[in-house]
Design an enzyme around this catalytic site. Sequence first.
Site, PDB file in Angstrom:
ATOM      1  CG  ASP A   9      -1.814   1.150   1.391  1.00  0.00           C
ATOM      2  OD1 ASP A   9      -1.685   2.137   0.633  1.00  0.00           O
ATOM      3  OD2 ASP A   9      -2.678   1.103   2.285  1.00  0.00           O
ATOM      4  CG  ASN A  23      -8.244  13.465 -11.534  1.00  0.00           C
ATOM      5  OD1 ASN A  23      -8.146  14.667 -11.335  1.00  0.00           O
ATOM      6  ND2 ASN A  23      -8.980  12.684 -10.758  1.00  0.00           N
ATOM      7  CG  ASP A  33      -6.063  11.071  -7.529  1.00  0.00           C
ATOM      8  OD1 ASP A  33      -5.436  11.711  -6.670  1.00  0.00           O
ATOM      9  OD2 ASP A  33      -6.778  11.611  -8.386  1.00  0.00           O
ATOM     10  CB  SER A 121      -0.721   5.041 -17.357  1.00  0.00           C
ATOM     11  OG  SER A 121      -0.763   6.449 -17.336  1.00  0.00           O
ATOM     12  N   GLY A 123      -3.689   1.154 -14.482  1.00  0.00           N
ATOM     13  CA  GLY A 123      -5.029   0.830 -14.001  1.00  0.00           C
ATOM     14  C   GLY A 123      -6.098   1.244 -14.994  1.00  0.00           C
ATOM     15  CE1 TYR A 125      -7.034   8.069 -15.950  1.00  0.00           C
ATOM     16  CE2 TYR A 125      -4.872   9.001 -16.321  1.00  0.00           C
ATOM     17  CZ  TYR A 125      -6.167   9.129 -15.865  1.00  0.00           C
ATOM     18  OH  TYR A 125      -6.593  10.322 -15.336  1.00  0.00           O
TER      19      TYR A 125
END
Length: 174
Positions: A9, A23, A33, A121, A123, A125
């Site tokens: 984590d 983002n 995020d 990116s 995930g 994205y």
Amino acid sequence: MRIEAIQGDITTQAVDAVVNAANSSLLGGGGVDGAIHRAAGPELLAECQDLRRTELPDGLPVGQAVPTRGYRLPARWVIHTVGPNAHRGQTDPALLAACFTSSLDVAVAVGARTVAFPAISAGVYGWDPAQVAGVAVASVREFADGPGGSAVDLVRFVLLDDGVRAQFDRALVA
């Protein structure tokens, strides 16, 4: 510079800076995020809102990075970067590489010697985790060989998923 990959984590890492796969609004979201915003507390959102009012009225562009304080995180700093979104046609590996190098530039600027990265990116994205791992590791190694490389002691890729970690392990031994 030591480079490693672990499963874990990112919000619990005892490093100087964690990188947020943000983002462009900087106002929180899902995935890494959202987890970073929740763990850091409402002060992080307030600082990001201030950045949007002042320095970044149009949001943070893809591939660039900006620091904020870490607030309730173990890390002193959060370095926000916006990864390219493959679903929107942003498939240039140079854009992805810029996320890692600009984040490391910011780390050096704020004095962070230890930095934790997520799989930017990989995930929602839509980037293939193997490609992200290859670009991430190559970018960090290139940075380590450059003038700022001696200012960072450790880059740790912190990955939630065992399969993604395996991709980073492969990239690290290549």
